[in-house]
Design a protein around this motif. Structure first.
Motif, PDB file in Angstrom:
ATOM      1  N   PHE A   1       0.813  -1.224   0.000  1.00  0.00           N
ATOM      2  CA  PHE A   1       0.000   0.000   0.000  1.00  0.00           C
ATOM      3  C   PHE A   1       0.843   1.268   0.000  1.00  0.00           C
ATOM      4  O   PHE A   1       0.445   2.295   0.551  1.00  0.00           O
ATOM      5  N   ASN A   2       2.014   1.218  -0.595  1.00  0.00           N
ATOM      6  CA  ASN A   2       2.924   2.362  -0.641  1.00  0.00           C
ATOM      7  C   ASN A   2       2.419   3.386  -1.662  1.00  0.00           C
ATOM      8  O   ASN A   2       2.129   3.051  -2.803  1.00  0.00           O
ATOM      9  N   HIS A   3       2.340   4.639  -1.229  1.00  0.00           N
ATOM     10  CA  HIS A   3       1.955   5.735  -2.115  1.00  0.00           C
ATOM     11  C   HIS A   3       2.929   6.892  -1.879  1.00  0.00           C
ATOM     12  O   HIS A   3       2.900   7.516  -0.825  1.00  0.00           O
ATOM     13  N   ASN A   4       3.795   7.124  -2.842  1.00  0.00           N
ATOM     14  CA  ASN A   4       4.808   8.181  -2.746  1.00  0.00           C
ATOM     15  C   ASN A   4       5.685   8.051  -1.501  1.00  0.00           C
ATOM     16  O   ASN A   4       6.059   9.037  -0.884  1.00  0.00           O
ATOM     17  N   GLY A   5       5.982   6.816  -1.118  1.00  0.00           N
ATOM     18  CA  GLY A   5       6.845   6.579   0.042  1.00  0.00           C
ATOM     19  C   GLY A   5       6.104   6.414   1.352  1.00  0.00           C
ATOM     20  O   GLY A   5       6.696   6.025   2.348  1.00  0.00           O
ATOM     21  N   PHE A   6       4.812   6.699   1.388  1.00  0.00           N
ATOM     22  CA  PHE A   6       4.006   6.572   2.608  1.00  0.00           C
ATOM     23  C   PHE A   6       3.176   5.296   2.552  1.00  0.00           C
ATOM     24  O   PHE A   6       2.565   4.994   1.520  1.00  0.00           O
ATOM     25  N   SER A   7       3.147   4.566   3.662  1.00  0.00           N
ATOM     26  CA  SER A   7       2.347   3.346   3.733  1.00  0.00           C
ATOM     27  C   SER A   7       1.953   3.089   5.189  1.00  0.00           C
ATOM     28  O   SER A   7       2.573   3.618   6.107  1.00  0.00           O
ATOM     29  N   PRO A   8       0.905   2.273   5.391  1.00  0.00           N
ATOM     30  CA  PRO A   8       0.547   1.925   6.768  1.00  0.00           C
ATOM     31  C   PRO A   8       1.588   0.974   7.338  1.00  0.00           C
ATOM     32  O   PRO A   8       2.239   0.228   6.603  1.00  0.00           O
ATOM     33  N   GLY A   9       1.743   1.015   8.656  1.00  0.00           N
ATOM     34  CA  GLY A   9       2.686   0.120   9.319  1.00  0.00           C
ATOM     35  C   GLY A   9       2.030  -0.587  10.488  1.00  0.00           C
ATOM     36  O   GLY A   9       1.148  -0.027  11.138  1.00  0.00           O
ATOM     37  N   LEU A  10       2.431  -1.801  10.733  1.00  0.00           N
ATOM     38  CA  LEU A  10       1.971  -2.581  11.874  1.00  0.00           C
ATOM     39  C   LEU A  10       3.162  -3.400  12.365  1.00  0.00           C
ATOM     40  O   LEU A  10       3.798  -4.105  11.580  1.00  0.00           O
ATOM     41  N   VAL A  11       3.481  -3.275  13.654  1.00  0.00           N
ATOM     42  CA  VAL A  11       4.625  -3.991  14.228  1.00  0.00           C
ATOM     43  C   VAL A  11       4.150  -4.721  15.484  1.00  0.00           C
ATOM     44  O   VAL A  11       3.539  -4.121  16.374  1.00  0.00           O
ATOM     45  N   LEU A  12       4.427  -6.019  15.541  1.00  0.00           N
ATOM     46  CA  LEU A  12       4.139  -6.838  16.713  1.00  0.00           C
ATOM     47  C   LEU A  12       5.462  -7.126  17.404  1.00  0.00           C
ATOM     48  O   LEU A  12       6.476  -7.359  16.735  1.00  0.00           O
ATOM     49  N   SER A  13       5.464  -7.127  18.743  1.00  0.00           N
ATOM     50  CA  SER A  13       6.725  -7.353  19.444  1.00  0.00           C
ATOM     51  C   SER A  13       6.503  -8.029  20.788  1.00  0.00           C
ATOM     52  O   SER A  13       5.408  -8.022  21.338  1.00  0.00           O
ATOM     53  N   VAL A  14       7.588  -8.594  21.278  1.00  0.00           N
ATOM     54  CA  VAL A  14       7.628  -9.183  22.612  1.00  0.00           C
ATOM     55  C   VAL A  14       8.850  -8.588  23.315  1.00  0.00           C
ATOM     56  O   VAL A  14       9.891  -8.391  22.685  1.00  0.00           O
ATOM     57  N   GLY A  15       8.678  -8.265  24.599  1.00  0.00           N
ATOM     58  CA  GLY A  15       9.772  -7.626  25.317  1.00  0.00           C
ATOM     59  C   GLY A  15       9.959  -8.196  26.707  1.00  0.00           C
ATOM     60  O   GLY A  15       9.126  -8.938  27.218  1.00  0.00           O
ATOM     61  N   HIS A  16      11.084  -7.809  27.311  1.00  0.00           N
ATOM     62  CA  HIS A  16      11.406  -8.232  28.672  1.00  0.00           C
ATOM     63  C   HIS A  16      12.102  -7.083  29.387  1.00  0.00           C
ATOM     64  O   HIS A  16      13.012  -6.473  28.852  1.00  0.00           O
ATOM     65  N   GLN A  17      11.647  -6.803  30.613  1.00  0.00           N
ATOM     66  CA  GLN A  17      12.262  -5.769  31.432  1.00  0.00           C
ATOM     67  C   GLN A  17      13.362  -6.424  32.261  1.00  0.00           C
ATOM     68  O   GLN A  17      13.107  -7.094  33.243  1.00  0.00           O
ATOM     69  N   PHE A  18      14.621  -6.240  31.823  1.00  0.00           N
ATOM     70  CA  PHE A  18      15.749  -6.837  32.531  1.00  0.00           C
ATOM     71  C   PHE A  18      16.002  -6.130  33.852  1.00  0.00           C
ATOM     72  O   PHE A  18      16.370  -6.752  34.838  1.00  0.00           O
ATOM     73  N   SER A  19      15.820  -4.802  33.864  1.00  0.00           N
ATOM     74  CA  SER A  19      15.955  -4.005  35.082  1.00  0.00           C
ATOM     75  C   SER A  19      15.140  -2.736  34.869  1.00  0.00           C
ATOM     76  O   SER A  19      14.534  -2.551  33.820  1.00  0.00           O
ATOM     77  N   ARG A  20      15.141  -1.850  35.852  1.00  0.00           N
ATOM     78  CA  ARG A  20      14.417  -0.585  35.698  1.00  0.00           C
ATOM     79  C   ARG A  20      15.066   0.308  34.644  1.00  0.00           C
ATOM     80  O   ARG A  20      14.457   1.230  34.141  1.00  0.00           O
ATOM     81  N   LYS A  21      16.328   0.021  34.290  1.00  0.00           N
ATOM     82  CA  LYS A  21      17.073   0.872  33.366  1.00  0.00           C
ATOM     83  C   LYS A  21      17.242   0.283  31.971  1.00  0.00           C
ATOM     84  O   LYS A  21      17.650   0.990  31.055  1.00  0.00           O
ATOM     85  N   VAL A  22      16.940  -0.997  31.797  1.00  0.00           N
ATOM     86  CA  VAL A  22      17.157  -1.635  30.493  1.00  0.00           C
ATOM     87  C   VAL A  22      16.067  -2.666  30.204  1.00  0.00           C
ATOM     88  O   VAL A  22      15.775  -3.511  31.046  1.00  0.00           O
ATOM     89  N   HIS A  23      15.500  -2.554  29.017  1.00  0.00           N
ATOM     90  CA  HIS A  23      14.551  -3.545  28.513  1.00  0.00           C
ATOM     91  C   HIS A  23      15.094  -4.052  27.183  1.00  0.00           C
ATOM     92  O   HIS A  23      15.874  -3.378  26.522  1.00  0.00           O
ATOM     93  N   GLY A  24      14.623  -5.204  26.778  1.00  0.00           N
ATOM     94  CA  GLY A  24      14.945  -5.729  25.463  1.00  0.00           C
ATOM     95  C   GLY A  24      13.659  -6.074  24.748  1.00  0.00           C
ATOM     96  O   GLY A  24      12.655  -6.398  25.388  1.00  0.00           O
ATOM     97  N   GLU A  25      13.676  -5.974  23.427  1.00  0.00           N
ATOM     98  CA  GLU A  25      12.473  -6.229  22.664  1.00  0.00           C
ATOM     99  C   GLU A  25      12.842  -6.820  21.310  1.00  0.00           C
ATOM    100  O   GLU A  25      13.868  -6.459  20.731  1.00  0.00           O
ATOM    101  N   VAL A  26      12.007  -7.726  20.818  1.00  0.00           N
ATOM    102  CA  VAL A  26      12.150  -8.270  19.472  1.00  0.00           C
ATOM    103  C   VAL A  26      10.884  -7.896  18.718  1.00  0.00           C
ATOM    104  O   VAL A  26       9.773  -8.184  19.176  1.00  0.00           O
ATOM    105  N   GLU A  27      11.062  -7.227  17.581  1.00  0.00           N
ATOM    106  CA  GLU A  27       9.931  -6.750  16.787  1.00  0.00           C
ATOM    107  C   GLU A  27       9.836  -7.534  15.487  1.00  0.00           C
ATOM    108  O   GLU A  27      10.834  -7.753  14.807  1.00  0.00           O
ATOM    109  N   LEU A  28       8.617  -7.932  15.169  1.00  0.00           N
ATOM    110  CA  LEU A  28       8.330  -8.609  13.913  1.00  0.00           C
ATOM    111  C   LEU A  28       8.069  -7.540  12.862  1.00  0.00           C
ATOM    112  O   LEU A  28       7.082  -6.804  12.948  1.00  0.00           O
ATOM    113  N   ILE A  29       8.967  -7.438  11.896  1.00  0.00           N
ATOM    114  CA  ILE A  29       8.854  -6.414  10.852  1.00  0.00           C
ATOM    115  C   ILE A  29       8.265  -7.080   9.602  1.00  0.00           C
ATOM    116  O   ILE A  29       8.994  -7.600   8.749  1.00  0.00           O
TER     117      ILE A  29
END
Length: 181
Positions: A134-162
């Motif tokens: 659905f790209n029109h002049n470089g613009f398209s809708p986006g949808l990203v699903l992800s799962v994450g983990h809070q390792f500490s209050r200062k660092v999280h990690g996440e994996v995103e399905l692109i």
């Protein structure tokens, strides 16, 4: 090695202003959203997202290293608003502005979460315009699903399905609540 900064200099100034302005509006828009009384502990938190690695399911000689930097505002009831500036898999400057929802505390893992975001993607242009639907002049809708983990209050990690093309690994750094006040 390719000079990525040259890509940004080669862009038309109005494109750069448009992407940067959109990211700023998205981030600032979260400041004025009302917060429920029971969400005081998490309201208004900002998170800085950095992607150190993207894994393509089908690697190609045309793929380049993906640089990504994002800012996300956590809103009431675990909603999100934010944006990312990144170089896409073909080295083109790109952006993703979004809203979404985070589901915290998965069964058996209180520090894990699922998340979805949906929004507007910009950046797949010219010969790469057919790489996103659905790209029109470089613009398209986006949808990203992800799962994450809070390792500490200062660092999280996440994996995103692109989409159907890649997994993006994210390092998330929660910022102090008064960062933008």
């Amino acid at each position: 090695m390719r000079d990525v900064t040259q890509d940004f200099r080669d862009l038309a100034p109005e494109r750069i202003r448009s992407v940067v302005g959109s990211l700023a509006l998205c981030a600032l828009g979260g400041v004025s959203i009302p917060v429920a009384a029971n969400d005081v502990a998490t309201r208004g938190d900002w998170e800085l997202f950095v992607s150190p690695y993207t894994h393509h399911y089908h690697s190609s000689a045309h793929h380049e290293y993906v640089y990504a930097l994002g800012l996300v505002r956590r809103l009431e009831k675990n909603r999100l608003a934010g944006g990312f500036a990144f170089s896409n898999s073909f080295g083109q400057p790109s952006a993703y502005l979004f809203g979404g929802q985070r589901y915290v505390g998965l069964p058996g893992c209180e520090k894990c979460y699922l998340q979805w975001t949906g929004g507007l993607l910009y950046g797949y242009v010219d010969e790469h315009k057919r790489k996103v639907p659905f790209n029109h002049n470089g613009f398209s809708p986006g949808l990203v699903l992800s799962v994450g983990h809070q390792f500490s209050r200062k660092v999280h990690g996440e994996v995103e399905l692109i989409g159907t093309s890649a997994l993006m690994f994210m390092l998330i750094l929660p910022l102090p609540a008064d960062t933008f006040r």
